[in-house]
Design an enzyme around this catalytic site. Sequence first.
Site, PDB file in Angstrom:
ATOM      1  N   TYR A 297       6.363   7.995  -2.052  1.00  0.00           N
ATOM      2  CA  TYR A 297       5.300   8.892  -2.684  1.00  0.00           C
ATOM      3  C   TYR A 297       5.303   9.795  -2.527  1.00  0.00           C
ATOM      4  O   TYR A 297       5.034  10.691  -3.459  1.00  0.00           O
ATOM      5  CB  TYR A 297       4.528   7.373  -2.001  1.00  0.00           C
ATOM      6  CG  TYR A 297       3.408   7.753  -2.487  1.00  0.00           C
ATOM      7  CD1 TYR A 297       2.520   6.610  -3.696  1.00  0.00           C
ATOM      8  CD2 TYR A 297       2.647   8.636  -2.214  1.00  0.00           C
ATOM      9  CE1 TYR A 297       1.312   6.619  -3.891  1.00  0.00           C
ATOM     10  CE2 TYR A 297       0.624   9.060  -2.526  1.00  0.00           C
ATOM     11  CZ  TYR A 297       0.178   8.215  -3.651  1.00  0.00           C
ATOM     12  OH  TYR A 297      -1.174   7.728  -3.863  1.00  0.00           O
TER      13      TYR A 297
ATOM     14  N   HIS B 125       7.645  -7.525  -1.830  1.00  0.00           N
ATOM     15  CA  HIS B 125       7.452  -7.407  -0.296  1.00  0.00           C
ATOM     16  C   HIS B 125       8.886  -7.403   0.738  1.00  0.00           C
ATOM     17  O   HIS B 125       8.793  -6.659   1.905  1.00  0.00           O
ATOM     18  CB  HIS B 125       6.411  -7.455   0.311  1.00  0.00           C
ATOM     19  CG  HIS B 125       5.339  -6.477  -0.680  1.00  0.00           C
ATOM     20  ND1 HIS B 125       5.755  -5.609  -1.531  1.00  0.00           N
ATOM     21  CD2 HIS B 125       4.130  -7.056  -1.037  1.00  0.00           C
ATOM     22  CE1 HIS B 125       3.614  -5.254  -1.825  1.00  0.00           C
ATOM     23  NE2 HIS B 125       3.291  -5.145  -1.937  1.00  0.00           N
TER      24      HIS B 125
ATOM     25  N   THR C 122       2.789   0.592  -5.045  1.00  0.00           N
ATOM     26  CA  THR C 122       3.198  -0.711  -5.451  1.00  0.00           C
ATOM     27  C   THR C 122       2.702   0.079  -7.218  1.00  0.00           C
ATOM     28  O   THR C 122       3.755  -0.606  -8.339  1.00  0.00           O
ATOM     29  CB  THR C 122       3.501  -2.136  -4.948  1.00  0.00           C
ATOM     30  OG1 THR C 122       3.284  -1.710  -4.233  1.00  0.00           O
ATOM     31  CG2 THR C 122       4.149  -2.655  -5.985  1.00  0.00           C
TER      32      THR C 122
ATOM     33  N   TRP D 174       1.672   1.987  -9.335  1.00  0.00           N
ATOM     34  CA  TRP D 174       2.076   2.378  -9.620  1.00  0.00           C
ATOM     35  C   TRP D 174       3.360   2.698  -9.850  1.00  0.00           C
ATOM     36  O   TRP D 174       4.377   3.529 -10.758  1.00  0.00           O
ATOM     37  CB  TRP D 174       2.450   4.123  -8.744  1.00  0.00           C
ATOM     38  CG  TRP D 174       1.950   6.182  -9.827  1.00  0.00           C
ATOM     39  CD1 TRP D 174       2.143   6.239 -11.160  1.00  0.00           C
ATOM     40  CD2 TRP D 174       2.063   6.921  -8.780  1.00  0.00           C
ATOM     41  NE1 TRP D 174       2.246   7.158 -10.821  1.00  0.00           N
ATOM     42  CE2 TRP D 174       2.696   7.924  -9.739  1.00  0.00           C
ATOM     43  CE3 TRP D 174       2.429   7.364  -7.353  1.00  0.00           C
ATOM     44  CZ2 TRP D 174       2.537   9.488  -9.119  1.00  0.00           C
ATOM     45  CZ3 TRP D 174       2.982   8.661  -6.651  1.00  0.00           C
ATOM     46  CH2 TRP D 174       2.078   9.852  -8.042  1.00  0.00           C
TER      47      TRP D 174
ATOM     48  N   LYS E 134       0.854  -1.609  -0.288  1.00  0.00           N
ATOM     49  CA  LYS E 134      -0.684   0.492  -0.269  1.00  0.00           C
ATOM     50  C   LYS E 134       1.186   1.319   0.030  1.00  0.00           C
ATOM     51  O   LYS E 134       0.724   2.415   0.382  1.00  0.00           O
ATOM     52  CB  LYS E 134      -1.290   0.677   1.256  1.00  0.00           C
ATOM     53  CG  LYS E 134      -1.692  -0.770   1.319  1.00  0.00           C
ATOM     54  CD  LYS E 134      -2.225  -2.023   0.030  1.00  0.00           C
ATOM     55  CE  LYS E 134      -3.230  -0.932  -1.088  1.00  0.00           C
ATOM     56  NZ  LYS E 134      -3.672  -2.013  -2.418  1.00  0.00           N
ATOM     57  N   SER E 135       2.286   1.332  -0.397  1.00  0.00           N
ATOM     58  CA  SER E 135       2.983   2.883  -0.942  1.00  0.00           C
ATOM     59  C   SER E 135       3.184   2.836  -1.800  1.00  0.00           C
ATOM     60  O   SER E 135       3.726   3.822  -2.130  1.00  0.00           O
ATOM     61  CB  SER E 135       4.130   2.190   0.332  1.00  0.00           C
ATOM     62  OG  SER E 135       4.638   0.360  -0.481  1.00  0.00           O
TER      63      SER E 135
ATOM     64  N   ARG F 128      -7.410   3.700  -4.911  1.00  0.00           N
ATOM     65  CA  ARG F 128      -8.776   4.263  -3.858  1.00  0.00           C
ATOM     66  C   ARG F 128      -8.747   6.295  -3.952  1.00  0.00           C
ATOM     67  O   ARG F 128      -9.285   6.144  -4.654  1.00  0.00           O
ATOM     68  CB  ARG F 128      -8.499   4.332  -2.456  1.00  0.00           C
ATOM     69  CG  ARG F 128      -9.133   4.399  -1.373  1.00  0.00           C
ATOM     70  CD  ARG F 128      -8.909   3.785  -0.474  1.00  0.00           C
ATOM     71  NE  ARG F 128      -7.353   4.523   0.460  1.00  0.00           N
ATOM     72  CZ  ARG F 128      -8.125   5.415   1.425  1.00  0.00           C
ATOM     73  NH1 ARG F 128      -9.431   6.711   1.634  1.00  0.00           N
ATOM     74  NH2 ARG F 128      -6.995   6.350   1.965  1.00  0.00           N
ATOM     75  N   LYS F 129      -7.858   6.987  -3.489  1.00  0.00           N
ATOM     76  CA  LYS F 129      -7.882   8.528  -3.693  1.00  0.00           C
ATOM     77  C   LYS F 129      -6.460   8.521  -3.718  1.00  0.00           C
ATOM     78  O   LYS F 129      -6.574   9.794  -4.917  1.00  0.00           O
ATOM     79  CB  LYS F 129      -7.911   8.526  -2.124  1.00  0.00           C
ATOM     80  CG  LYS F 129      -9.266   9.392  -1.873  1.00  0.00           C
ATOM     81  CD  LYS F 129      -9.689  10.002  -0.676  1.00  0.00           C
ATOM     82  CE  LYS F 129     -10.034  10.849  -0.296  1.00  0.00           C
ATOM     83  NZ  LYS F 129     -10.172  11.438   0.978  1.00  0.00           N
TER      84      LYS F 129
HETATM   85  P1  A3P Z   1      -4.587   4.878  -1.623  1.00  0.00           P
HETATM   86  O1  A3P Z   1      -5.265   3.984  -0.778  1.00  0.00           O
HETATM   87  O2  A3P Z   1      -4.083   6.348  -0.062  1.00  0.00           O
HETATM   88  O3  A3P Z   1      -5.694   5.944  -2.521  1.00  0.00           O
HETATM   89  P2  A3P Z   1      -0.079  -0.563  -3.754  1.00  0.00           P
HETATM   90  O4  A3P Z   1      -0.030   0.225  -5.089  1.00  0.00           O
HETATM   91  O5  A3P Z   1       1.524  -0.294  -2.545  1.00  0.00           O
HETATM   92  O6  A3P Z   1      -1.741  -1.203  -3.031  1.00  0.00           O
HETATM   93  O7  A3P Z   1      -0.752   0.670  -3.056  1.00  0.00           O
HETATM   94  C1  A3P Z   1      -1.759   1.350  -3.875  1.00  0.00           C
HETATM   95  C2  A3P Z   1      -1.907   2.754  -3.258  1.00  0.00           C
HETATM   96  O8  A3P Z   1      -1.722   3.036  -3.969  1.00  0.00           O
HETATM   97  C3  A3P Z   1      -3.550   3.378  -3.098  1.00  0.00           C
HETATM   98  O9  A3P Z   1      -3.677   4.164  -2.238  1.00  0.00           O
HETATM   99  C4  A3P Z   1      -3.967   3.866  -4.195  1.00  0.00           C
HETATM  100  O10 A3P Z   1      -4.326   4.594  -4.737  1.00  0.00           O
HETATM  101  C5  A3P Z   1      -3.129   4.219  -5.161  1.00  0.00           C
HETATM  102  N1  A3P Z   1      -2.026   4.716  -6.079  1.00  0.00           N
HETATM  103  C6  A3P Z   1      -1.793   3.659  -6.999  1.00  0.00           C
HETATM  104  N2  A3P Z   1      -2.702   3.849  -8.505  1.00  0.00           N
HETATM  105  C7  A3P Z   1      -1.622   5.564  -8.407  1.00  0.00           C
HETATM  106  C8  A3P Z   1      -1.292   5.960  -8.935  1.00  0.00           C
HETATM  107  N3  A3P Z   1      -1.518   5.957 -10.733  1.00  0.00           N
HETATM  108  N4  A3P Z   1      -1.041   7.423  -7.787  1.00  0.00           N
HETATM  109  C9  A3P Z   1      -1.424   7.661  -7.650  1.00  0.00           C
HETATM  110  N5  A3P Z   1      -1.349   6.822  -6.604  1.00  0.00           N
HETATM  111  C10 A3P Z   1      -2.016   5.978  -6.262  1.00  0.00           C
END
Ligand code: A3P
Length: 308
Positions: free
Chosen positions: A205, A117, A51, A53, A48-49, A271-272
């Site tokens: 991030y 991870h 990945t 992206w 969730k940091s 998500r956001k």
């Molecule tokens: P939020 O839940 O705060 O919105 P991971 O990819 O490691 O699972 O992390 C998921 C987090 O990255 C989520 O954060 C998600 O919305 C955010 N995310 C996914 N794609 C993204 C993008 N293209 N740009 C910015 N944040 C992104």
Amino acid sequence: PKERGWRTPFLYKYQNFWCQPREIQAIINLQTHFKAHRSDIIIATIPKSGTTWLKALLYATLNRGRYEIRGGGGFQSHPLLFSNSHDLVPFLEYKLYANGQIPDLGVFDSPRIFATHVPYPALPGSVKTSGAKVVYLCRNPLDTFISSWHFIKNVRHDSLGDFTMDRAFDMFCRGVVGFGPFWEHMLGYWKQSIANPNRVLFLKYEDMKDDVVPVIEKLAEFLGMGFSPEEEAAGVAAEIANLCSFETQKELEVNKTGKSISGFENWSLFRKGEVGDWVNHLSPEMGDKMRQVVVEKLAGSGLTFSGF
Ligand code: A3P
């Protein structure tokens, strides 16, 4: 040691980090069988940091000569418009070495890009000795926690049982979370990025959200394929940024309907995508508590966060 988990029924301590039994099996398999090549690129993150992206950005940057990225409609055939980045850059422990599989990695084009991870000390030895490049992405722990909590609530609501967010937060602050303690995960890669800057690149991030174009340029430099003056003039890094943006990726058909990581629907990965969303979910006292943990655990390392 064993603790009741909130992302999963139980977490166990393996090689100094917390994870689920099926992950331990996959990681042992990975540690035993994976042989890194010098040309490999490994993306490493805590869940969730960001990945998803980083996988997209790295794939697009690396393959920018193969696919038309420049505007004028050339975009249309890019794999990142039809595939989720997790399909293009597989996880070592969740996909390739999961369920006792020993994959044939000969089918991957060079340079191969994989993701993990797993904390630095537990990476397969060949990742450290082969000269493979590692790109680590870090996110402030309050947003990482909130992102995790929502993710689990969205996809695992049935298994959360009586688990409250307060309890999950407390565990997170104690380091009890998959692949945690988060500070050890971050520090492991942080120290390597200082000792071996040509081999380990440490990204945040929050910096990417602030302005991703310089980060894409830094990534390209690190990979030994910096942008040419022609590419700079054509704004290729900005096109990569657009292709991989939250707004573009979230709206793709594949990310509304597809399933790229087992057990999770792609929509749940978007998500956001904001910095500082934790203030909408956690009390100021919880913010203070986490800041205290961070100050204590990262003291003297030079690693700091914004949006925090
Ligand atoms: P939020 O839940 O705060 O919105 P991971 O990819 O490691 O699972 O992390 C998921 C987090 O990255 C989520 O954060 C998600 O919305 C955010 N995310 C996914 N794609 C993204 C993008 N293209 N740009 C910015 N944040 C992104």
